[in-house]
Design an enzyme around this catalytic site. Structure first.
Site, PDB file in Angstrom:
ATOM      1  CB  CYS A  78      -0.395   0.982   8.360  1.00 42.72           C
ATOM      2  SG  CYS A  78       0.972  -0.047   7.958  1.00 42.72           S
ATOM      3  CB  CYS A 138       2.960  -2.796  16.572  1.00 40.02           C
ATOM      4  SG  CYS A 138       4.687  -2.374  16.326  1.00 40.02           S
ATOM      5  CB  CYS A 148       0.076  -2.408  13.438  1.00 38.52           C
ATOM      6  SG  CYS A 148       0.596  -2.274  11.730  1.00 38.52           S
ATOM      7  CB  CYS A 159       2.180   7.423   3.637  1.00 37.71           C
ATOM      8  SG  CYS A 159       2.454   6.149   4.852  1.00 37.71           S
ATOM      9  CB  CYS A 210       5.594  -5.360   9.496  1.00 42.09           C
ATOM     10  SG  CYS A 210       6.736  -4.591  10.660  1.00 42.09           S
ATOM     11  CD  GLU A 244      -2.334  -0.899   2.963  1.00 40.58           C
ATOM     12  OE1 GLU A 244      -3.253  -1.652   3.239  1.00 40.58           O
ATOM     13  OE2 GLU A 244      -1.863  -0.058   3.765  1.00 40.58           O
TER      14      GLU A 244
END
Ligand code: SF4
Length: 347
Positions: A340, A119, A122, A108, A115, A93
């Site tokens: 995100c 976290c 997220c 962005c 990832c 994205e």
């Protein structure tokens, strides 16, 4: 069968000796670099000032990996979220965020597919890490978002933030290579002052970034001002606690002169108490800091809830009263999958 390598995965310095070996003159290599990084042309055939022989040579040795826009969502507030398919059909994205009444535009961009840092709040963290993005794949997100910005608003991007999917400092080499091409006079000639890397906090890579002489802005996704709360939300804090991070950021500030940003998502009855604000003020005493308090964009399956407007404003007022430069950022793109990783994860 020869497996051709993506030409955008080479830096200009890596590509030059390969082409010299094949008899390319220096100015020809310059012409090729200019097609790749300045004019952002993504097929060898269109590189019209290269001879047929040169173009054939390139096609026989290399391929060019391209991004394909796969989905786009446009929010009522002007935020545009793009989902791009990569050459291997993985999805990433990028977001275009208009700022100050459409006078400035921020892109962005993502640095990884997924990832590894998990976290708790997220959507990307829930995907796990699939792979690193190549420098060209990072660079081309800027090219594509900029193209849309110029076509739609007749304006170029003003800022780039590495705040999309992934932890940029865990894809250090490719992120830095992309920045080198973005800022190069032979590339997009973007000022490093308008580029921000946002990190969850990898202390030794923050130090390396400074030692390697990069002058980009740095934002720490802080989200909690004490180790216990930060460990709970961001497991990376267990190996990179706040003391270590503050030392690394102090060093970064000393080496670059740049003010550091702290990103702070306010979560109701978790990190939005006066005690949290007090701890945050202490963290801001090490070097010049601006705190960006961010309204949370809810993610399915996550228990954290965004702070009420009252609590968020009270928190911000405490910081301001204690001399901390503070901004409050309303969440953008509430009507689209703006958090995100939400769009990339879809379908
Ligand atoms: S917030 Fe950033 S570092 Fe944390 S899991 Fe999401 S993408 Fe990774």
């Amino acid at each position: 069968m020869v497996i051709k390598k993506d030409i955008l995965s080479y830096t200009s310095a890596e590509l030059a000796p390969i082409l010299s070996e094949l008899g390319w003159e220096k100015y020809r290599i310059g012409q090729l670099n200019s097609w790749l990084w300045k004019h952002c042309v993504r097929d060898f055939e269109s590189m019209s000032n290269l001879s047929v022989k040169h173009r054939e040579q390139l096609s026989s040795l290399f391929r060019i990996n391209k991004l394909t826009e796969d989905k786009k969502q446009i929010s009522n507030d002007g935020t545009v979220k793009f989902r791009y398919a990569l050459h291997d059909d993985k999805k990433i994205e990028s977001v275009l965020i208009p700022v100050s009444d459409d006078k400035r535009f921020t892109a962005c961009v993502s640095s990884q597919v997924g990832c590894s840092l998990t976290c708790a709040f997220c959507a990307t963290g829930k995907m796990g890490l699939t792979r690193q993005l190549a420098a060209g794949e990072i660079f081309d997100q800027v090219v594509e978002v900029n193209k849309f910005c110029e076509e739609t608003y007749d304006q170029k991007l003003s800022n780039i933030v590495f705040m999309g999917m992934g932890e940029p400092l865990l894809n250090y080499k490719n992120v830095c290579s992309s920045i080198a091409q973005l800022t190069s006079k032979d590339g997009l000639n973007f000022s490093h002052k308008r580029i921000t890397i946002s990190t969850a906090g990898i202390a030794k890579m923050i130090v390396k970034l400074a030692e390697d002489g990069w002058k980009v802005n740095l934002a720490l996704s802080l989200h909690a001002a004490d180790d216990a709360k930060r460990n709970e939300m961001m497991p990376i804090n267990e190996s990179n606690n706040l003391h270590t991070l503050m030392q690394a950021l102090k060093f970064y500030h000393r080496m670059t002169g740049n003010r550091i940003s702290f990103e702070y998502i306010a979560f109701e009855h978790f990190n939005d108490y006066e005690k949290d604000a007090k701890n945050l003020v202490k963290l801001c005493s090490h070097f010049p800091v601006i705190v960006n308090i961010i309204e949370y964009n809810p993610v399915e399956g996550v228990d954290y809830v965004k702070s009420s407007e009252d609590r968020l404003n009270t928190f911000a007022k405490y910081l301001l009263k204690h001399g901390v430069m503070t901004t409050v950022r309303k969440s953008r793109g509430k009507d689209i999958d703006a958090a995100c990783g939400q769009l990339a994860n879809k379908g």
